[in-house]
Each structure stands twice: as structure tokens, then as C-alpha cells.
Design an enzyme around this catalytic site. Structure first.
Site, PDB file in Angstrom:
ATOM      1  N   PRO A   2      58.006  77.651  50.727  1.00 38.36           N
ATOM      2  CA  PRO A   2      56.311  77.491  50.330  1.00 38.36           C
ATOM      3  C   PRO A   2      55.719  76.300  51.059  1.00 38.36           C
ATOM      4  CG  PRO A   2      57.728  77.430  48.189  1.00 38.36           C
ATOM      5  CD  PRO A   2      58.740  77.601  49.497  1.00 38.36           C
ATOM      6  N   GLU A   3      54.705  76.738  51.811  1.00 40.96           N
ATOM      7  CA  GLU A   3      53.932  75.549  52.620  1.00 40.96           C
ATOM      8  C   GLU A   3      52.973  75.196  52.032  1.00 40.96           C
ATOM      9  OE1 GLU A   3      55.230  73.888  54.917  1.00 40.96           O
ATOM     10  OE2 GLU A   3      56.932  74.931  55.775  1.00 40.96           O
ATOM     11  N   HIS A  91      67.928  82.437  37.326  1.00 44.70           N
ATOM     12  CA  HIS A  91      66.981  81.702  38.301  1.00 44.70           C
ATOM     13  C   HIS A  91      65.598  81.240  37.590  1.00 44.70           C
ATOM     14  CE1 HIS A  91      69.947  82.656  41.262  1.00 44.70           C
ATOM     15  NE2 HIS A  91      69.716  83.972  41.118  1.00 44.70           N
ATOM     16  N   ARG A 110      67.321  78.868  45.000  1.00 45.59           N
ATOM     17  CA  ARG A 110      68.104  78.017  45.849  1.00 45.59           C
ATOM     18  C   ARG A 110      67.982  76.487  45.128  1.00 45.59           C
ATOM     19  NH1 ARG A 110      66.902  78.728  51.917  1.00 45.59           N
ATOM     20  NH2 ARG A 110      68.811  77.298  52.061  1.00 45.59           N
TER      21      ARG A 110
END
Ligand SMILES: [Zn+2]
Length: 271
Positions: A2-3, A91, A110
């Protein structure tokens, strides 16, 4: 990964559902993401409201009366809101539950994301205090980049991707903005002229704004670390197009590794 545009889009997507609502609980199913999740969050947020939600760089900050939550999506984090009971899956690491039955849920395969709590001014937090200006804010412009870059021999692409110089210019956006500005990514930052930095700063702003407006319509998955967000991919001029034709001059685009990041440019159009 994600930017800035994805973080901004995420914030815009969730804020209306969470602001000024009473928090009934914080539930964590994980002790640690990138770092330990503070164990006192539930105690401090329960019964309180989020007065303000804003972005700083790629961090999302929820300001409550006496504390602030600081969130980073890391490599694969996602925040979503829903208003019916949905059992957490693998998750799905933490929830903020509100009194009107809405839940904000954080998912991160992650586990490189961050959740921290501070009772101080969140902008003075160790993760935020050294960040450079916002690219879409008033203090970012060509003159700023020009002055910061004097005598710097680092490549201009790495210079604009340094969060201490300016936040939120991720790899995709750096590649695209440098192409639009006609500046070769490997040029020494200190050798780029003031006029070129004026053009580059306006192209950085243009690329980020475009990505935000595209992202504002649909929140799609951004699952792979080096993958462009799906909604933006079709508009990319150089990123992910190594060895393909330059849209301007039809020559073959070059692809190199710079600072271990994929870097694509046109030898003919960028100097
Ligand atoms: Zn070209």
C-alpha cells in the site's frame, strides 16, 4: 505494497464509519505485528470516540481525547469496515468495535504492519517526527527539492523516495513522475536544476492525485509487494514496462535495479 494513494483511499473509505462513534472494545488476536501491539489499548480506548482521523505519510492516525492510535499497513495490511457480525478469519489480527455495531477490522498476511498507541502528540512519535513534508501539502515544491538536493550525489530517484525528504513517493510513482518530467532516474540529485525540480514536483503531485482519484472509486486489492494497484496499472507509462516501447518515441525502455528497486526509463526521452 500500500502506497500513499492507497492509504489515503483507505482512510477516506473508513473515516465516515468510525468518526465520533463510541468504541465498545478493541480486540486483538495477535501479540505482535512488526512490533508488539500495546496491551493497554482496550483499556484506553473503550468508551472513547475517535475525534479525528488523518494521514501522515503512509501512517493513519486516530486521535482520541487522551491518546492516539498509529497504524501502518506495512506490506500487505488492509483496513475495512462492516456492520454485521462476521467471525474473524486467519490473518485478521485486530478489531475496533463501535456501539452502533460497526467494526473496523485489520488484516495483514505478512504482518509487517504497525499498531501503536501514544498519549503524546502523535506527530512527535518516533515513527513520525522525522518525516519530510507531505507531497500534497503547501511546503512541498520544486524550490524545496532543489535546496534539499544541493551537493547530494545520490540518484534523484532515491532522493525523492527518501521519506525524510518527502513522504509517500513510492517506487511506482517515482518511476512515473521522473518519466513525465524527462529526468533520468540515475541522475545525481545535486545536478538536477531548479527548473527541472519545479517540473518534477508538479509531476509527483499529478501522479499521486491521479492515483488517489482512481482509488477513490474502488478499493481493490494490492496483494503483491511490487505490484501496481490494479486500478492504476493501465495508466502507467514506464513502471512494469521494461523492454517495451516508449509511448513518446517508440524506442525500447530500459530497466535497471536502483537501490534494489525496479527502475524503468527511456534513454531518449529522459536525460
Ligand atoms: Zn522515449
Amino acid at each position: 505494497m500500500p502506497e500513499l494513494p492507497e492509504v489515503e483511499t483507505t482512510l477516506r473509505g473508513i473515516e465516515k464509519k468510525i468518526l465520533n462513534k463510541k468504541i465498545i472494545s478493541f480486540v486483538s488476536r495477535e501479540k505482535k505485528l512488526r512490533w508488539l501491539i500495546p496491551t493497554n489499548i482496550n483499556k484506553l480506548v473503550k468508551g472513547k470516540k475517535i475525534n479525528n482521523a488523518f494521514r501522515r505519510g503512509k501512517y493513519i492516525i486516530f486521535q482520541l481525547d487522551e491518546c492516539a492510535l498509529i497504524i501502518h499497513l506495512g506490506m500487505s495490511g488492509k483496513l475495512r469496515v462492516f456492520n454485521k457480525k462476521v467471525s474473524p478469519k486467519k490473518h485478521e489480527h485486530w478489531d475496533l468495535n463501535f456501539s452502533d455495531n460497526w467494526t473496523l477490522r485489520y488484516t495483514d498476511i505478512r504482518k509487517f504492519g504497525v499498531l501503536d498507541l501514544t498519549k503524546q502528540n502523535p506527530l512527535e512519535h518516533r515513527l513520525l517526527k522525522d518525516l519530510g513534508p507531505e507531497p500534497l501539502g503547501n511546503s512541498f515544491n520544486g524550490l524545496y527539492l532543489f535546496e534539499k538536493s544541493r551537493k547530494k550525489s545520490v540518484a534523484v530517484k532515491q532522493f525523492i523516495m527518501n521519506a525524510k525528504i518527502v513522504v509517500g513517493v513510492g517506487n511506482i510513482y517515482a518511476n512515473e513522475a521522473l518519466f513525465k518530467a524527462g529526468i533520468r532516474p540515475t541522475r545525481q540529485a545535486g545536478k538536477v536544476t531548479k527548473n527541472q525540480y519545479e517540473i518534477l514536483s508538479s509531476k509527483i503531485i499529478e501522479v499521486l492525485k491521479e492515483a488517489i482519484s482512481e482509488g477513490g472509486t474502488t478499493l481493490k486489492d494490492y496483494s503483491n509487494a511490487e505490484e501496481a494497484p490494479g486500478y492504476f496499472k493501465k495508466k502507467l507509462e514506464v513502471y512494469g514496462r521494461g523492454k517495451q516501447e516508449c509511448f513518446n518515441c517508440k524506442k525500447e525502455l530500459k530497466e535497471i535495479r536502483l537501490g534494489n528497486r525496479s527502475t524503468v526509463y527511456c534513454n531518449n526521452c529522459q536525460s
